[in-house]
Design a protein around this motif. Structure first.
Motif, short mmCIF file in Angstrom:
data_model
loop_
_atom_site.label_atom_id
_atom_site.label_comp_id
_atom_site.label_asym_id
_atom_site.label_seq_id
_atom_site.Cartn_x
_atom_site.Cartn_y
_atom_site.Cartn_z
N SER A 113 0.84 -1.21 0.00
CA SER A 113 0.00 0.00 0.00
C SER A 113 0.86 1.24 0.00
O SER A 113 2.06 1.20 0.33
CB SER A 113 -0.91 0.00 1.23
OG SER A 113 -0.14 0.15 2.41
N ASP A 114 0.28 2.37 -0.35
CA ASP A 114 1.01 3.64 -0.34
C ASP A 114 1.52 3.96 1.05
O ASP A 114 2.62 4.49 1.21
CB ASP A 114 0.10 4.77 -0.84
CG ASP A 114 -0.12 4.71 -2.34
OD1 ASP A 114 0.49 3.86 -3.00
OD2 ASP A 114 -0.90 5.54 -2.85
N ALA A 115 0.71 3.63 2.08
CA ALA A 115 1.12 3.93 3.45
C ALA A 115 2.38 3.16 3.83
O ALA A 115 3.29 3.71 4.47
CB ALA A 115 -0.02 3.60 4.42
N SER A 116 2.44 1.88 3.43
CA SER A 116 3.63 1.08 3.74
C SER A 116 4.83 1.54 2.93
O SER A 116 5.96 1.59 3.43
CB SER A 116 3.35 -0.40 3.45
OG SER A 116 2.38 -0.91 4.34
N PHE A 117 4.60 1.88 1.66
CA PHE A 117 5.68 2.42 0.83
C PHE A 117 6.24 3.70 1.47
O PHE A 117 7.46 3.90 1.52
CB PHE A 117 5.18 2.73 -0.57
CG PHE A 117 4.87 1.51 -1.40
CD1 PHE A 117 5.48 0.30 -1.14
CD2 PHE A 117 3.98 1.58 -2.47
CE1 PHE A 117 5.22 -0.83 -1.92
CE2 PHE A 117 3.71 0.48 -3.24
CZ PHE A 117 4.32 -0.73 -2.96
N LYS A 118 5.35 4.54 1.94
CA LYS A 118 5.77 5.81 2.56
C LYS A 118 6.60 5.55 3.81
O LYS A 118 7.61 6.22 4.05
CB LYS A 118 4.52 6.63 2.90
CG LYS A 118 4.80 7.89 3.70
CD LYS A 118 3.48 8.57 4.07
CE LYS A 118 3.72 9.77 4.97
NZ LYS A 118 2.43 10.43 5.34
N GLU A 119 6.19 4.55 4.59
CA GLU A 119 6.92 4.23 5.82
C GLU A 119 8.32 3.71 5.51
O GLU A 119 9.28 4.02 6.21
CB GLU A 119 6.14 3.18 6.62
CG GLU A 119 6.79 2.80 7.93
CD GLU A 119 5.98 1.78 8.70
OE1 GLU A 119 6.49 1.23 9.68
OE2 GLU A 119 4.80 1.52 8.31
N ARG A 120 8.43 2.90 4.43
CA ARG A 120 9.74 2.31 4.10
C ARG A 120 10.67 3.31 3.43
O ARG A 120 11.88 3.28 3.64
CB ARG A 120 9.55 1.09 3.20
CG ARG A 120 8.88 -0.08 3.89
CD ARG A 120 9.12 -1.38 3.15
NE ARG A 120 8.44 -1.48 1.89
CZ ARG A 120 7.17 -1.85 1.74
NH1 ARG A 120 6.44 -2.11 2.81
NH2 ARG A 120 6.62 -1.94 0.54
N GLU A 121 10.11 4.19 2.60
CA GLU A 121 10.94 5.15 1.86
C GLU A 121 10.32 6.54 1.93
O GLU A 121 9.76 7.03 0.95
CB GLU A 121 11.09 4.70 0.40
CG GLU A 121 11.82 3.39 0.21
CD GLU A 121 13.29 3.47 0.59
OE1 GLU A 121 13.80 4.61 0.72
OE2 GLU A 121 13.92 2.42 0.77
N PRO A 122 10.41 7.21 3.08
CA PRO A 122 9.74 8.52 3.23
C PRO A 122 10.27 9.59 2.29
O PRO A 122 9.50 10.41 1.79
CB PRO A 122 10.00 8.87 4.70
CG PRO A 122 11.18 8.04 5.11
CD PRO A 122 11.07 6.78 4.33
N ALA A 232 2.27 9.33 -8.67
CA ALA A 232 2.03 8.33 -7.63
C ALA A 232 2.21 6.92 -8.18
O ALA A 232 2.78 6.05 -7.52
CB ALA A 232 0.62 8.50 -7.04
N GLU A 233 1.74 6.69 -9.41
CA GLU A 233 1.88 5.37 -10.01
C GLU A 233 3.33 5.07 -10.34
O GLU A 233 3.78 3.91 -10.23
CB GLU A 233 1.00 5.27 -11.27
CG GLU A 233 0.87 3.85 -11.82
CD GLU A 233 0.29 2.88 -10.81
OE1 GLU A 233 0.65 1.68 -10.88
OE2 GLU A 233 -0.51 3.31 -9.95
N GLU A 234 4.08 6.09 -10.75
CA GLU A 234 5.52 5.90 -10.96
C GLU A 234 6.18 5.47 -9.66
O GLU A 234 7.04 4.57 -9.65
CB GLU A 234 6.16 7.20 -11.46
CG GLU A 234 5.86 7.53 -12.91
CD GLU A 234 6.60 8.78 -13.37
OE1 GLU A 234 7.54 9.19 -12.65
OE2 GLU A 234 6.27 9.32 -14.43
N PHE A 235 5.80 6.11 -8.57
CA PHE A 235 6.35 5.77 -7.26
C PHE A 235 6.00 4.33 -6.89
O PHE A 235 6.87 3.56 -6.43
CB PHE A 235 5.80 6.74 -6.21
CG PHE A 235 6.10 6.34 -4.79
CD1 PHE A 235 7.38 6.44 -4.29
CD2 PHE A 235 5.08 5.88 -3.97
CE1 PHE A 235 7.65 6.07 -2.97
CE2 PHE A 235 5.34 5.52 -2.66
CZ PHE A 235 6.63 5.62 -2.16
#
Length: 296
Positions: A113-122, A232-235
């Motif tokens: 999820s975006d939230a987990s991606f954000k947590e791993r790579e802020p 966002a989709e690129e990310f």
């Protein structure tokens, strides 16, 4: 070994198209007939199980290899059984395909999820998504259906994220000041400020010239929802590709890499590989990452 097991093992080898007994004598080019082959196998099984496994164990199924278990007190039998029954080491292609299969099956899970991606790579999240979120949306109130516990956790996550961003900005400023001081000592002319790019997993850092943050913020043009979603989709694609390449340090890849349940058909594997490695989108965000000088 009893006669029934000897017969079962012998018949299994004779029925295996990959098995072929070599000529019995040096210089003899003719292959032994079935009767001679059967007699040779039965004689070896009665005389030396270890040598039998060394020569022909690789042609036996797991079921037939298990018939040798009662004789594991013999060192040679135990040695070859351990080798023959051990799970095969997957190739690099198998590992990649198993990860892609796992990713496809769990794409909707919280880990991707975006939230987990954000947590791993802020920092990477901020580069692609965070900096483009309008201020009103950032400060939006919690939805009515969110429980008090969920709101508390959300506040904790937000505070942790903001603290991480402040820490990275502080490191970038300190590194810039050091870099600027060294440049002045060398008599070089440097314009603007620099931003520190940090790779959490490789601990490699390099200075990249960028515009002043305040000026950049003032001149920043708000993106349309479509443009924001494209970024966002690129990310997301970048984070999925990092997973497939084994760059998620906290993930236990052994559970996927060594599990045959994630083996799929060749067609499925090709489709997944094209989706995440050979697509035009992958090339686009690769180029974008190079332009931004991010070490990911």
């Amino acid at each position: 070994m009893d006669e029934a097991n000897i017969a079962a093992i012998t018949e299994s080898l004779l029925a295996n198209p990959q098995f072929q007994l070599r000529p019995l004598h040096l210089g003899d080019r003719s292959l032994p007939d079935e009767t001679t082959t059967r007699a040779t196998l039965e004689r070896m099984l009665a005389r030396d199980l270890g040598l039998f496994l060394e020569k022909w164990g690789r042609y036996l199924s797991k079921e037939k290899l298990e018939l040798f278990r009662p004789y594991e007190e013999q060192y040679e039998v135990r040695f070859y059984l351990t080798q023959l029954l051990a799970p095969p080491t997957p190739s690099k292609a198998q590992i990649r395909n198993r990860r892609l299969t796992y990713l496809a099956q769990n794409a909707a899970s919280s880990y991707f999820s975006d939230a987990s991606f954000k947590e791993r790579e802020p920092a990477l999240y901020e580069e692609y998504i965070g900096q483009h979120i309008p201020e009103l949306e950032r400060q939006a109130a919690f939805p009515d259906e969110m429980t008090l516990v969920q709101r508390l956790y959300a506040n904790i996550d937000r505070a942790s994220y903001e603290e991480e961003m402040r820490r990275e900005e502080s490191q970038a400023q300190e590194s810039y000041e050091e870099f600027d001081s060294e440049s002045e000592g060398d008599g070089s002319d440097n314009e603007g400020t620099t931003r520190l790019s940090n790779d959490n997993h490789h601990d490699s850092r390099k200075m990249v010239p960028v515009e002043n943050d305040e000026e950049s913020h003032e001149d920043h043009e708000e993106l349309s929802p479509e443009e924001r979603e494209t970024l966002a989709e690129e990310f997301r694609n970048l984070m999925r590709r990092r997973f497939a390449e084994g760059k998620d340090a906290e993930f236990d890849y052994n559970e996927v890499d060594n599990d045959p349940q994630y083996d799929q058909s060749d067609e499925f594997q090709r489709d997944q590989a094209e989706a995440y490695f050979d697509s035009e989108e992958a090339n686009e965000f690769d180029n974008r990452s190079e332009e931004r000088e991010l070490d990911y």
